[in-house]
Design a protein around this motif. Structure first.
Motif, mmCIF file in Angstrom:
data_model
loop_
_atom_site.group_PDB
_atom_site.id
_atom_site.type_symbol
_atom_site.label_atom_id
_atom_site.label_comp_id
_atom_site.label_asym_id
_atom_site.label_seq_id
_atom_site.Cartn_x
_atom_site.Cartn_y
_atom_site.Cartn_z
ATOM 1 N N ILE A 82 0.840 -1.206 0.000
ATOM 2 C CA ILE A 82 0.000 0.000 0.000
ATOM 3 C C ILE A 82 0.871 1.252 0.000
ATOM 4 C CG2 ILE A 82 -1.697 1.310 1.331
ATOM 5 C CD1 ILE A 82 -2.821 -1.334 2.347
ATOM 6 N N ASP A 83 1.915 1.233 0.828
ATOM 7 C CA ASP A 83 2.820 2.385 0.899
ATOM 8 C C ASP A 83 3.540 2.610 -0.434
ATOM 9 O OD1 ASP A 83 4.120 4.471 2.493
ATOM 10 O OD2 ASP A 83 5.929 3.274 2.231
ATOM 11 N N LEU A 84 3.971 1.533 -1.089
ATOM 12 C CA LEU A 84 4.649 1.670 -2.382
ATOM 13 C C LEU A 84 3.728 2.277 -3.442
ATOM 14 C CD1 LEU A 84 6.646 -1.692 -2.546
ATOM 15 C CD2 LEU A 84 7.602 0.614 -2.345
ATOM 16 N N LEU A 85 2.463 1.882 -3.436
ATOM 17 C CA LEU A 85 1.506 2.454 -4.390
ATOM 18 C C LEU A 85 1.272 3.932 -4.124
ATOM 19 C CD1 LEU A 85 -1.071 -0.477 -4.497
ATOM 20 C CD2 LEU A 85 0.289 0.338 -6.429
ATOM 21 N N LEU A 86 1.215 4.295 -2.834
ATOM 22 C CA LEU A 86 1.011 5.707 -2.500
ATOM 23 C C LEU A 86 2.211 6.563 -2.873
ATOM 24 C CD1 LEU A 86 -0.722 5.359 1.012
ATOM 25 C CD2 LEU A 86 -1.805 5.897 -1.177
ATOM 26 N N LYS A 87 3.398 5.957 -2.875
ATOM 27 C CA LYS A 87 4.618 6.707 -3.214
ATOM 28 C C LYS A 87 4.611 7.201 -4.659
ATOM 29 C CE LYS A 87 7.934 4.642 0.014
ATOM 30 N NZ LYS A 87 9.155 3.794 0.129
ATOM 31 N N HIS A 88 3.810 6.589 -5.503
ATOM 32 C CA HIS A 88 3.754 7.005 -6.904
ATOM 33 C C HIS A 88 3.071 8.348 -7.084
ATOM 34 C CE1 HIS A 88 4.538 2.646 -7.572
ATOM 35 N NE2 HIS A 88 5.178 3.089 -8.640
ATOM 36 N N PHE A 89 2.514 8.875 -6.004
ATOM 37 C CA PHE A 89 1.811 10.158 -6.083
ATOM 38 C C PHE A 89 2.369 11.091 -5.016
ATOM 39 C CE2 PHE A 89 -0.928 6.666 -7.336
ATOM 40 C CZ PHE A 89 -1.314 7.051 -8.621
ATOM 41 N N ASP A 94 0.934 12.483 0.830
ATOM 42 C CA ASP A 94 1.596 12.720 2.116
ATOM 43 C C ASP A 94 0.672 12.442 3.296
ATOM 44 O OD1 ASP A 94 3.845 13.405 0.767
ATOM 45 O OD2 ASP A 94 3.659 15.564 1.040
ATOM 46 N N GLN A 95 -0.560 12.942 3.223
ATOM 47 C CA GLN A 95 -1.499 12.731 4.324
ATOM 48 C C GLN A 95 -1.905 11.260 4.460
ATOM 49 O OE1 GLN A 95 -2.301 14.711 6.703
ATOM 50 N NE2 GLN A 95 -3.751 13.284 7.661
ATOM 51 N N PRO A 96 -2.265 10.559 3.364
ATOM 52 C CA PRO A 96 -2.574 9.126 3.500
ATOM 53 C C PRO A 96 -1.393 8.311 4.023
ATOM 54 C CG PRO A 96 -3.417 9.948 1.424
ATOM 55 C CD PRO A 96 -2.586 11.040 2.016
ATOM 56 N N ARG A 97 -0.177 8.666 3.607
ATOM 57 C CA ARG A 97 0.988 7.920 4.087
ATOM 58 C C ARG A 97 1.244 8.196 5.565
ATOM 59 N NH1 ARG A 97 6.301 8.377 1.247
ATOM 60 N NH2 ARG A 97 6.658 6.448 2.408
ATOM 61 N N LEU A 98 0.916 9.406 6.023
ATOM 62 C CA LEU A 98 1.034 9.710 7.447
ATOM 63 C C LEU A 98 0.044 8.865 8.254
ATOM 64 C CD1 LEU A 98 2.252 11.410 9.714
ATOM 65 C CD2 LEU A 98 0.496 13.143 9.259
ATOM 66 N N VAL A 99 -1.172 8.722 7.733
ATOM 67 C CA VAL A 99 -2.172 7.860 8.385
ATOM 68 C C VAL A 99 -1.669 6.417 8.430
ATOM 69 C CG1 VAL A 99 -4.503 6.922 8.210
ATOM 70 C CG2 VAL A 99 -4.100 9.344 7.729
ATOM 71 N N ASP A 152 -4.435 1.320 -10.434
ATOM 72 C CA ASP A 152 -3.856 1.742 -9.157
ATOM 73 C C ASP A 152 -4.900 1.680 -8.037
ATOM 74 O OD1 ASP A 152 -1.356 2.251 -10.240
ATOM 75 O OD2 ASP A 152 -1.875 4.308 -10.778
ATOM 76 N N LEU A 153 -6.091 2.179 -8.326
ATOM 77 C CA LEU A 153 -7.159 2.158 -7.327
ATOM 78 C C LEU A 153 -7.549 0.727 -6.958
ATOM 79 C CD1 LEU A 153 -9.479 5.039 -8.612
ATOM 80 C CD2 LEU A 153 -7.992 5.064 -6.606
ATOM 81 N N ASN A 154 -7.636 -0.130 -7.975
ATOM 82 C CA ASN A 154 -7.990 -1.527 -7.709
ATOM 83 C C ASN A 154 -6.919 -2.219 -6.877
ATOM 84 O OD1 ASN A 154 -10.404 -1.376 -9.096
ATOM 85 N ND2 ASN A 154 -9.526 -2.061 -11.039
ATOM 86 N N SER A 155 -5.659 -1.883 -7.128
ATOM 87 C CA SER A 155 -4.563 -2.493 -6.360
ATOM 88 C C SER A 155 -4.614 -2.052 -4.905
ATOM 89 C CB SER A 155 -3.215 -2.119 -6.977
ATOM 90 O OG SER A 155 -3.079 -2.651 -8.275
ATOM 91 N N ILE A 156 -4.833 -0.757 -4.676
ATOM 92 C CA ILE A 156 -4.919 -0.247 -3.306
ATOM 93 C C ILE A 156 -6.087 -0.890 -2.576
ATOM 94 C CG2 ILE A 156 -5.351 1.810 -1.903
ATOM 95 C CD1 ILE A 156 -3.824 3.436 -3.980
ATOM 96 N N ARG A 157 -7.225 -1.021 -3.270
ATOM 97 C CA ARG A 157 -8.400 -1.637 -2.646
ATOM 98 C C ARG A 157 -8.157 -3.109 -2.332
ATOM 99 N NH1 ARG A 157 -12.601 1.076 -6.968
ATOM 100 N NH2 ARG A 157 -12.661 3.167 -6.027
ATOM 101 N N GLU A 158 -7.469 -3.797 -3.248
ATOM 102 C CA GLU A 158 -7.208 -5.222 -3.034
ATOM 103 C C GLU A 158 -6.276 -5.441 -1.841
ATOM 104 O OE1 GLU A 158 -7.124 -9.290 -3.294
ATOM 105 O OE2 GLU A 158 -8.495 -7.843 -4.201
#
Length: 266
Positions: A82-89, A94-99, A152-158
């Motif tokens: 999940i963190d790796l997928l968020l790093k692409h943006f 920043d806020q989702p990764r802080l959570v 990307d959204l489907n991967s995060i959800r999965e």
């Protein structure tokens, strides 16, 4: 009573049964001598039953421990993905990764006893509901990213779904502990076995010493069973090293970004 206390109690009771057998031998030596074959046959039967069931219990406990370790490692992998997928943006995430980082800290405190006074028995589905709330917050935030693709959204959800599923499995397994009555029955056999051993012995010091060692061995078997079925505290603990490494990488990432930005400005 803690695990060491239970093991000490089992060793004491087993050894006491052996001492009681010595007294029976001394009080009725003629009766014991005439029943020696029967006593040996019964002790052999009980010893065989005890060895088979005890071996199965230790094996089952070890399988439970390995299952918890596998679930815990899968949990780390899921959060890392999940963190790796968020790093692409960068910037937007920043806020989702802080959570997510706060969630990792909470998971470490929840399952690793050396980082918190809370024991795994306190873990329940209320903790999972808090995690689900934050996972949904991350998913909702990711939908607002610019240039985010459907894949990307489907991967995060999965991975989010897998995160919840793994934690549900951990909590469910923690609630399914070894039945106390089963352990009482099995180690009751051990006490009876020690009583029979005492009956066929004349109670010399060497026999007492070896029966004492046997009582310690019985207690150590109980120790293994209880420790392996309580994998988040005690001497045999599920390793949280992978979560520590993940947390270190999440903490160091912002520092690397700041250094990289300062070099570009120079």
């Amino acid at each position: 009573m803690n695990i060491f206390g239970r093991c000490l109690a089992i060793a004491t009771v087993a050894f006491t049964c052996a001492i009681a057998g010595f007294f029976v031998h001394k009080l009725s030596p003629s009766h014991v001598a005439s029943s020696m074959d029967v006593i040996r046959a019964v002790s052999g039967l009980i010893g065989t039953l005890f060895a088979i069931v005890l071996g199965l219990l230790v094996s089952s406990s070890y399988s439970t421990f390995n299952s918890h370790q596998a679930d815990f490692d899968s949990l780390v992998t899921t959060v890392a993905n999940i963190d790796l997928l968020l790093k692409h943006f960068p910037g937007e995430s920043d806020q989702p990764r802080l959570v997510l980082k706060k969630m990792v800290l909470r998971l470490l405190k929840r399952y690793c006893l050396d980082k918190s006074g809370q024991t795994p028995e306190d873990v329940n589905y209320n903790h999972l509901s808090n995690d689900v709330t934050e996972i949904l917050e991350i998913n909702n935030a990711s939908e607002k990213f610019k240039n985010v693709t459907r894949d990307d959204l489907n991967s995060i959800r999965e991975f989010s779904r897998k995160f919840v599923s793994i934690q549900s499995n951990i909590i469910r397994n923690l609630s399914n502990q070894m039945p106390a009555l089963l352990l009482v029955v099995v180690f009751g056999w051990a006490c009876l076995l020690f009583f029979l051993y005492g009956c066929i012995s004349d109670g010399n010091m060497l026999a007492i010493f070896f029966l004492f060692l046997g009582a310690i061995a019985i207690a150590s078997a109980n120790f293994l069973i209880l420790e392996l079925t309580h994998p988040y505290h005690g001497q045999f603990k599920v390793s949280g090293a992978a979560f520590d490494l993940l947390l270190d990488s999440m903490i160091q990432e912002p520092e690397k970004s700041i250094i990289s930005l300062s070099k570009r400005q120079e």
